[in-house]
Design a protein around this motif. Structure first.
Motif, PDB file in Angstrom:
ATOM      1  N   SER A  95       0.837  -1.204   0.000  1.00  0.00           N
ATOM      2  CA  SER A  95       0.000   0.000   0.000  1.00  0.00           C
ATOM      3  C   SER A  95       0.864   1.243   0.000  1.00  0.00           C
ATOM      4  CB  SER A  95      -0.890   0.037   1.244  1.00  0.00           C
ATOM      5  OG  SER A  95      -1.414  -1.215   1.505  1.00  0.00           O
ATOM      6  N   ARG A 223      -5.653   2.641   0.733  1.00  0.00           N
ATOM      7  CA  ARG A 223      -5.057   1.596  -0.104  1.00  0.00           C
ATOM      8  C   ARG A 223      -4.932   0.281   0.667  1.00  0.00           C
ATOM      9  NH1 ARG A 223      -2.590   1.736  -4.707  1.00  0.00           N
ATOM     10  NH2 ARG A 223      -1.291   0.048  -3.939  1.00  0.00           N
ATOM     11  N   ASN A 226      -8.201  -1.391   0.729  1.00  0.00           N
ATOM     12  CA  ASN A 226      -8.436  -2.018  -0.564  1.00  0.00           C
ATOM     13  C   ASN A 226      -7.690  -3.325  -0.683  1.00  0.00           C
ATOM     14  OD1 ASN A 226     -10.212  -0.881  -2.261  1.00  0.00           O
ATOM     15  ND2 ASN A 226      -8.808   0.665  -3.061  1.00  0.00           N
ATOM     16  N   GLU A 227      -6.402  -3.278  -0.290  1.00  0.00           N
ATOM     17  CA  GLU A 227      -5.541  -4.456  -0.408  1.00  0.00           C
ATOM     18  C   GLU A 227      -6.089  -5.594   0.457  1.00  0.00           C
ATOM     19  OE1 GLU A 227      -2.928  -4.547  -2.402  1.00  0.00           O
ATOM     20  OE2 GLU A 227      -2.365  -6.592  -1.828  1.00  0.00           O
TER      21      GLU A 227
END
Lengths: 248, 221
Positions: A95, A223, A226-227
């Motif tokens: 990220s 991020r 999301n990951e």
């Protein structure tokens, strides 16, 4: 402290924490960055030598400092991940990497723009510029390595090892202006000495550094969410969360 | 037979069989270096100016080319898995493997360096600096390179990725090595730069073996 940190080895807890922190970070960071930039660009006095051209410092210095700061953050994550086998840390590495790469690119770009009127050239192969460029390549290396693995856990471990190998470059960047005689000026802000900058110019700069750090931390949180989401998409808690949100 | 000796013996017999792979990096570097006089023009002064950099870049690229094969065959035929299962120290076995690789692939490159120096019109003083930096710098290349090679074993498209990963890490070495040779060209002392490369080598020698064996384990995940 370990007791407090331990729950975040679980992806679900980290996901929730990042979700709680991200909006605040993004809001505060963006707002402070706006104020700091406006303050720096409109109200701070012009430099007696460089005139208004020095004002690019309000973008250049924060992004340059943070490009190194985020790399160190990534390396710390890598170290923790490898030593204590924490999966969340590998996700944090991937990220952070693209955001760090963006910061490095911004630092290089604004530096080139600043170099043109001041040094008369966009680019010189000076120690600090070169080492910053290497930093960009190192970020790309970590991202490329992670991207080429099918097994993302294995890719995370590989990226972590590579991130740690690249740490050797950080002191080189930091001390390059002291070790070599370079065109790039020495550090303006240091921890120990009085800064060699007028306070009315310095305050917006400090504000911008902090603001950009918070903003980018917010982006990293998003991020990371999301990951985690993509990697854990088959886990019950993710499925439950998606169902609760009403998406089929 | 001690496992370390066994690895030595295996590598020597492979060499005796005459593997073309081992000659490739050597040939590659000679060809790359001989392209430069054609590309920039054969002026002796120009060649002397760019010579150190060209030879070192050629050495970096050919080392990279050679490194690709460092563990790949052993990975594919399961030799590395046997290393992992063996009671002997994995780190020591890998270091032996790496030393053999350096001896058979990189040392020929150092042996051919007088010819390259002659091609690019280096003075004797510059040549000594080149030789010393190559002797101290190339083991560093192999050590750091082996980490990335070990990491990319399980990916099939290793080659380009290896270059992206490794070349940035090698840049400091390139800078110090060419600085040493340029100092030698100006009749200045160059032991400082050589000392820094030596320090980097010792540092790498202390840490890289563990990183390499960890990377091998990651690849067998």
């Amino acid at each position: 402290m370990w007791k407090w940190l331990h729950p975040y080895a679980k992806t679900e807890a980290t996901y929730k924490l990042a979700g709680q922190l991200a909006p605040w970070f993004l809001l505060v960071g963006a707002f402070a960055l706006l104020i700091g930039t406006l303050w720096g660009l409109l109200f701070a006095p012009a430099d007696y030598q460089q005139g208004d051209a020095f004002r690019i410092i309000y973008l250049h210095v924060p992004s340059a400092i943070l490009s190194m700061g985020f790399y160190s953050g990534m390396a710390v994550c890598a170290f923790i991940g490898l030593v204590w086998q924490v999966r969340t840390c590998y996700m944090a590495i991937v990220s952070i990497a693209p955001i760090g790469a963006c910061l490095t690119f911004i630092a290089l770009w604004t530096g080139a723009t600043w170099g043109k009127p001041m040094w008369g050239t966009w680019w010189v192969w000076d120690a600090r510029l070169t080492s910053e460029l290497i930093l960009l390549f190192l970020y790309f290396g970590v991202m490329a390595l992670y991207a080429s693995f099918q097994d993302k856990l294995q890719g995370g471990k590989a990226a972590a090892v590579m991130a740690l190998v690249g740490v050797i470059n950080l002191p080189i960047i930091h001390f390059s202006v002291e070790w070599w005689n370079t065109l790039h000026q020495g550090a303006t802000i240091t921890k120990f000495a009085k800064p060699s900058m007028a306070p009315e110019m310095l305050w917006p700069l400090l504000l911008n550094i902090v603001a950009l750090a918070i903003l980018c931390a917010g982006l990293v949180c998003r991020r990371l969410q999301n990951e985690i989401f993509l990697r854990e998409i088959r886990r019950p808690w993710v499925i439950k969360m998606v169902k609760k949100a009403g998406v089929k | 037979m001690h496992p370390i000796c066994a690895i030595f013996k295996k590598e020597f017999s492979l060499l005796a069989k005459g593997s073309a792979e081992m000659m490739m990096p050597l040939l590659f570097s000679v060809i790359v270096v001989s392209l430069f006089p054609l590309g920039v023009g054969p002026g002796p002064d120009t060649l002397q100016l760019i010579g150190p950099g060209v030879i070192w870049v050629a050495a970096l690229l050919s080392a990279l080319l050679g490194l690709e094969h460092l563990f790949r065959d052993d990975f594919q035929d399961g030799t590395l898995e046997q290393y992992l299962l063996s009671p002997a120290s994995l780190t020591m076995m890998l270091m032996t493997r790496l030393f053999c690789h350096w001896l058979f692939v990189i040392v020929p490159l150092i042996l051919i360096s007088p010819l390259l120096a002659l091609f690019l019109n280096l003075t004797l003083n510059m040549y000594w600096a080149l030789l010393c930096t190559l002797l101290v710098g190339t083991p560093l290349l192999s050590l750091v390179g082996a980490i990335a090679v070990a990491l990319t074993l399980s990916i099939n498209k290793g080659g380009v990725l290896l270059a992206v990963l490794l070349l940035p890490v090698f840049i400091p070495l390139l800078i110090f090595a060419t600085a040493a040779i340029n100092n030698a060209a100006l009749q200045l002392t160059w032991y400082g730069q050589l000392g820094i490369i030596g320090a980097m080598l010792i540092f790498a020698l202390a840490l890289c073996p563990y990183a390499i064996s960890y990377a091998i384990k990651v690849s067998h995940h």
